[in-house]
Design an enzyme around this catalytic site. Structure first.
Site, PDB file in Angstrom:
ATOM      1  N   LYS A   1      -5.255  14.564  -5.395  1.00 29.05           N
ATOM      2  CA  LYS A   1      -6.083  13.484  -5.443  1.00 29.05           C
ATOM      3  C   LYS A   1      -6.127  12.994  -3.881  1.00 29.05           C
ATOM      4  O   LYS A   1      -5.117  13.180  -2.921  1.00 29.05           O
ATOM      5  CB  LYS A   1      -5.879  12.570  -6.426  1.00 29.05           C
ATOM      6  CG  LYS A   1      -4.584  11.634  -6.052  1.00 29.05           C
ATOM      7  CD  LYS A   1      -4.146  10.908  -7.218  1.00 29.05           C
ATOM      8  CE  LYS A   1      -2.750  10.119  -7.049  1.00 29.05           C
ATOM      9  NZ  LYS A   1      -1.969   9.622  -8.069  1.00 29.05           N
TER      10      LYS A   1
ATOM     11  N   ARG B   1      -1.831  -0.134 -16.584  1.00 28.52           N
ATOM     12  CA  ARG B   1      -2.831   0.303 -15.686  1.00 28.52           C
ATOM     13  C   ARG B   1      -4.026   0.800 -16.614  1.00 28.52           C
ATOM     14  O   ARG B   1      -4.727   0.461 -17.231  1.00 28.52           O
ATOM     15  CB  ARG B   1      -2.430   1.103 -14.428  1.00 28.52           C
ATOM     16  CG  ARG B   1      -3.495   1.458 -13.638  1.00 28.52           C
ATOM     17  CD  ARG B   1      -2.925   1.988 -12.299  1.00 28.52           C
ATOM     18  NE  ARG B   1      -2.375   3.289 -12.613  1.00 28.52           N
ATOM     19  CZ  ARG B   1      -2.077   4.029 -11.647  1.00 28.52           C
ATOM     20  NH1 ARG B   1      -1.974   3.592 -10.188  1.00 28.52           N
ATOM     21  NH2 ARG B   1      -1.411   5.286 -11.726  1.00 28.52           N
TER      22      ARG B   1
ATOM     23  N   TYR C   1      -2.973  -6.035  23.748  1.00 26.86           N
ATOM     24  CA  TYR C   1      -3.714  -7.163  23.210  1.00 26.86           C
ATOM     25  C   TYR C   1      -2.750  -7.952  22.775  1.00 26.86           C
ATOM     26  O   TYR C   1      -1.676  -7.577  22.154  1.00 26.86           O
ATOM     27  CB  TYR C   1      -4.535  -6.475  22.101  1.00 26.86           C
ATOM     28  CG  TYR C   1      -5.667  -5.830  22.289  1.00 26.86           C
ATOM     29  CD1 TYR C   1      -6.795  -6.406  23.057  1.00 26.86           C
ATOM     30  CD2 TYR C   1      -5.964  -4.704  21.790  1.00 26.86           C
ATOM     31  CE1 TYR C   1      -7.774  -5.806  23.392  1.00 26.86           C
ATOM     32  CE2 TYR C   1      -7.158  -3.790  22.373  1.00 26.86           C
ATOM     33  CZ  TYR C   1      -8.106  -4.395  22.830  1.00 26.86           C
ATOM     34  OH  TYR C   1      -9.162  -3.859  23.322  1.00 26.86           O
TER      35      TYR C   1
ATOM     36  N   MET D   1      -7.256   0.218  18.881  1.00 27.67           N
ATOM     37  CA  MET D   1      -8.192   1.248  18.027  1.00 27.67           C
ATOM     38  C   MET D   1      -7.919   2.761  18.517  1.00 27.67           C
ATOM     39  O   MET D   1      -7.750   3.537  17.496  1.00 27.67           O
ATOM     40  CB  MET D   1      -9.544   1.021  18.233  1.00 27.67           C
ATOM     41  CG  MET D   1     -10.509   1.917  17.314  1.00 27.67           C
ATOM     42  SD  MET D   1     -12.276   1.389  17.708  1.00 27.67           S
ATOM     43  CE  MET D   1     -12.483  -0.324  17.050  1.00 27.67           C
TER      44      MET D   1
HETATM   45  C1  LIG Z   1      -0.738  10.082  -8.531  1.00 18.79           C
HETATM   46  C2  LIG Z   1      -0.371  10.561  -9.723  1.00 18.79           C
HETATM   47  C3  LIG Z   1       0.921  11.068  -9.882  1.00 18.79           C
HETATM   48  C4  LIG Z   1       1.513  11.641  -8.776  1.00 18.79           C
HETATM   49  O1  LIG Z   1       2.591  10.554  -8.309  1.00 18.79           O
HETATM   50  P1  LIG Z   1       3.524  10.742  -7.224  1.00 18.79           P
HETATM   51  O2  LIG Z   1       4.298   9.509  -7.130  1.00 18.79           O
HETATM   52  O3  LIG Z   1       2.722  11.087  -5.873  1.00 18.79           O
HETATM   53  O4  LIG Z   1       4.517  12.041  -7.423  1.00 18.79           O
HETATM   54  C5  LIG Z   1       1.158  11.574 -11.106  1.00 18.79           C
HETATM   55  N1  LIG Z   1       0.515  11.207 -12.073  1.00 18.79           N
HETATM   56  C6  LIG Z   1      -0.654  10.232 -12.126  1.00 18.79           C
HETATM   57  C7  LIG Z   1      -1.173   9.917 -13.291  1.00 18.79           C
HETATM   58  C8  LIG Z   1      -1.087  10.146 -11.100  1.00 18.79           C
HETATM   59  O5  LIG Z   1      -2.113   9.005 -10.679  1.00 18.79           O
END
Ligand SMILES: *Cc1c(COP(=O)(O)O)cnc(C)c1O
Length: 358
Positions: A35, A130, A252, A300
């Site tokens: 992702k 969550r 800056y 930047m």
């Molecule tokens: C992002 C995610 C993972 C991977 O987690 P890491 O800590 O990067 O290994 C696994 N399961 C779900 C549901 C996630 O959203």
């Protein structure tokens, strides 16, 4: 000559880190989590380095479609499932599996009445609070999914809140295990931290993310000590050099003031490239292969490296912002964040070179 900043993605490191995940969980299949544009490495670049995995987990249905169009035939899991009923059509056409974590998602599947079919990962909320079905509603969801004509295989899934912390996974693991151990479905629990520390959570599918990119999920254990190799190197060069006398200030806000005669290298990398603006004086950085520190406020397009003790450094000297000399986790820690955030934030304007193809 073009602006010297460059991100290098090393596919060999991705392959190596996948074998490390597999070594820890030899009896589980791996869903490589790619992702967020492969944690900033590029969706298809990450997929090509991790092509040996049994599946990929992504967020967006468009990511799943890109993977299928690139020819990947393994399992693809949509981690947040369907957002609208059209997603079911697309997911089914491309043989993607979908997380089901909510009533509206279940209703979308029921309303389809078997016109399309997808495999489902039923996500249970065991304490992360969550996403996920409450433990008390698990059986009702499970029975409805089993009766639903649009649902193929069901896998049971949960996600840990503190696998990377001293609190560990015991509470959530036992809640999930009590609920699901008698059911003959495949199960999936472990993120990177749980893969590395809690073998009891490996079950049928593990879901490694950050470890595949060569960063650590832990505060108290480095990636190198876990045999993980950084997949991304962010490098640039010194494009100017300044000499500051004692009492002189830099950049800056004059956030750095010299307490010794200080030689400053101006580095072609700034927050618009994804480097954190809140990096304090003293953030580790390497110049000509030698460790030094950033000084002054990140701007930047540029930041500053202290060259006082590296007299051989000059305009054109190579700089590593993070990679094998400077662990991204060390930069992240001093910035009060985690490697995940820095990797994901690599800006689109940074040119990328792929290393270790084929
Ligand atoms: C992002 C995610 C993972 C991977 O987690 P890491 O800590 O990067 O290994 C696994 N399961 C779900 C549901 C996630 O959203």
């Amino acid at each position: 000559m073009s602006r010297p900043i460059l991100a290098t993605i090393d596919l060999q490191s991705l392959r190596h880190n996948l074998t490390v995940a597999r070594r820890h969980a030899p009896n589980a299949k791996t869903l490589a989590v790619i992702k967020a544009n492969g944690y900033g490495h590029g969706l298809l670049r990450a997929a090509s380095g991790l092509a040996e995995s049994d599946g990929f987990a992504v967020l967006l249905i468009s990511e799943g479609v890109s993977l299928r169009e690139a020819g990947y035939s393994q399992t693809i899991l949509l981690l947040e499932g369907l957002f609208e009923s059209q997603d079911l059509v697309t997911a089914s056409q491309h043989h993607m599996s979908v997380v089901v974590h909510s009533e509206p998602q279940l209703l979308m599947l029921e309303a389809d009445r078997g016109r399309h079919q997808v495999d489902v990962f039923l996500k249970v909320n065991t304490g992360m609070n969550r996403l996920g079905v409450p433990v008390g509603r698990f059986w009702s969801f499970y029975d409805r999914l089993k009766a639903c004509k649009s649902v193929g295989k069901i896998t049971l899934m949960t996600h840990f809140a503190t696998a990377d912390e001293p609190a560990g996974v015991a509470d959530q693991f036992s809640r999930f295990d009590d609920l699901t151990s008698e059911i003959s479905c495949a199960r999936s629990m472990a993120n990177s931290a749980a893969i590395l520390r809690y073998p009891e959570t490996h079950a049928d599918w593990v879901r490694p993310g950050i470890m595949l990119y060569g960063a650590t999920p832990f505060d108290d254990q480095s990636a190198a000590s876990l045999d993980l190799k950084p997949a991304m190197t962010l490098a640039s060069e010194i494009i100017a050099v300044q000499q500051i006398a004692v009492g002189g200030s830099l950049g800056y806000g004059h956030r750095f003031t010299a307490d010794r005669p200080t030689r400053v290298g101006i580095v072609a990398c700034g927050y618009a490239d994804g480097y954190p603006r809140h990096a304090p004086n003293g953030t580790p950085i390497a110049v000509v292969g030698r460790m030094t520190r950033t000084i002054g406020r990140v701007s930047m397009d540029m930041l500053y490296a202290d060259l006082t003790d590296i007299p051989e450094a000059d305009i054109g000297s190579p700089v590593e912002l993070w990679g094998s000399q400077v662990p991204v986790d060390d930069v992240a820690r001093i910035c009060g964040t985690v490697g995940y955030e820095l990797l994901c934030a690599l800006a689109p304007r940074v040119p990328v070179r792929v290393h270790g193809q084929g």
